[in-house]
Design an enzyme around this catalytic site. Sequence first.
Site, mmCIF file in Angstrom:
data_model
loop_
_atom_site.group_PDB
_atom_site.id
_atom_site.type_symbol
_atom_site.label_atom_id
_atom_site.label_comp_id
_atom_site.label_asym_id
_atom_site.label_seq_id
_atom_site.Cartn_x
_atom_site.Cartn_y
_atom_site.Cartn_z
ATOM 1 N N ASN A 9 0.877 -1.182 0.000
ATOM 2 C CA ASN A 9 0.000 0.000 0.000
ATOM 3 C C ASN A 9 0.906 1.221 0.000
ATOM 4 O O ASN A 9 1.548 1.525 0.999
ATOM 5 C CB ASN A 9 -0.881 -0.041 1.267
ATOM 6 N N LYS A 11 0.146 4.250 -0.151
ATOM 7 C CA LYS A 11 -0.458 5.430 0.498
ATOM 8 C C LYS A 11 -0.227 6.665 -0.388
ATOM 9 O O LYS A 11 -0.233 6.546 -1.597
ATOM 10 C CB LYS A 11 0.090 5.581 1.922
ATOM 11 N N HIS A 94 -9.465 1.344 4.955
ATOM 12 C CA HIS A 94 -8.165 1.438 5.645
ATOM 13 C C HIS A 94 -8.321 2.325 6.887
ATOM 14 O O HIS A 94 -9.093 3.284 6.889
ATOM 15 C CB HIS A 94 -7.114 2.030 4.692
ATOM 16 N N GLU A 96 -6.613 4.596 8.056
ATOM 17 C CA GLU A 96 -6.387 6.040 7.833
ATOM 18 C C GLU A 96 -7.633 6.694 7.239
ATOM 19 O O GLU A 96 -7.928 7.855 7.522
ATOM 20 C CB GLU A 96 -5.147 6.229 6.940
ATOM 21 N N GLU A 166 -5.509 -5.149 10.477
ATOM 22 C CA GLU A 166 -4.439 -4.190 10.726
ATOM 23 C C GLU A 166 -4.688 -3.484 12.059
ATOM 24 O O GLU A 166 -5.436 -2.502 12.106
ATOM 25 C CB GLU A 166 -4.392 -3.146 9.614
ATOM 26 N N GLY A 172 2.658 1.742 10.825
ATOM 27 C CA GLY A 172 3.648 2.805 10.691
ATOM 28 C C GLY A 172 4.384 3.116 11.980
ATOM 29 O O GLY A 172 5.072 4.136 12.083
ATOM 30 N N SER A 212 3.367 -2.653 10.216
ATOM 31 C CA SER A 212 4.829 -2.776 10.372
ATOM 32 C C SER A 212 5.354 -4.147 9.961
ATOM 33 O O SER A 212 6.240 -4.703 10.618
ATOM 34 C CB SER A 212 5.247 -2.422 11.800
HETATM 35 P P1 PGA Z 1 2.887 -0.105 7.626
HETATM 36 O O1 PGA Z 1 1.428 0.181 7.013
HETATM 37 O O2 PGA Z 1 3.378 -1.379 7.006
HETATM 38 O O3 PGA Z 1 3.709 1.076 7.244
HETATM 39 O O4 PGA Z 1 2.704 -0.250 9.111
HETATM 40 C C1 PGA Z 1 0.507 -0.857 6.817
HETATM 41 C C2 PGA Z 1 -0.791 -0.294 6.284
HETATM 42 O O5 PGA Z 1 -1.215 0.781 6.696
HETATM 43 O O6 PGA Z 1 -1.420 -0.928 5.407
#
Ligand code: PGA
Length: 250
Positions: A9, A11, A94, A96, A166, A172, A212
């Site tokens: 992803n 982003k 997601h 976010e 997630e 992140g 992560s």
């Molecule tokens: P990350 O993000 O691997 O940077 O933790 C995962 C995601 O938001 O899909």
Amino acid sequence: MREPFIAGNWKMNMTPSQGAVFAASLKDALKGSRTKVMVAVPFVTIPAVLEVLKGSNIIVGAQNMSDQKSGAHTGEISALMLKDLGVNTVILGHSERRAIYGESDSFINRKVLLAIAEGMEVVLCIGETLSEREGGHLEEVLTSQVTEGLKGVSAEEMKKITLAYEPVWAIGTGRTATPEDANDAHAFIRGLVAKLYNEGVAEELIIQYGGSVKADNVAALLSKEHIDGALVGGASLSVEQFLPIVNFGA
Ligand code: PGA
């Protein structure tokens, strides 16, 4: 047997020109790989990446879409536009989108139903915040996100759905769920899907873990019974980091 599915992803990273350069090196690096791989790309970067990835098995997906098909929705992108480009997979819900843009389960559900009606595949993201987990609400949160998010999706249509667990506190942050904790959550989700649908649907469902995921933790996570893939943010932005994740079993 569930086929592993690794998704990156991006982003809000990678301009069209950066995406094209990156996709070219990814295509090269993944030549010969048989793992199911997707990159979920910013809308405007999609055409450039699709062009570069022509002839490869890497799926190009979107990170979001509108809950409406067309019309007066300034700034939105519809399923029809994505399909016209040749994009058939979309990430929805997601964390976010939920946290920053206030997307609710019912809003996300409308997108899921529209994507399915348009013949698209969906990666539906779910997961709890730290305070929800520490407050003992993990199962309650997952139950409502799964139940509401999939409302109106038939057992047959579940073939088009991948779930991505997630935990928000792991995204992140460099803080990964332990493989055991992640597997417990995945087992709970699979059990829930068995109750909502049936054992067959639950058995076939791909449940990715996200939060992560890195080269050094992917194998331990994916060795767990109920973890069938990964949704990778930060580490999908570098070929050096993404490649060993895709090749975790090699
Ligand atoms: P990350 O993000 O691997 O940077 O933790 C995962 C995601 O938001 O899909």
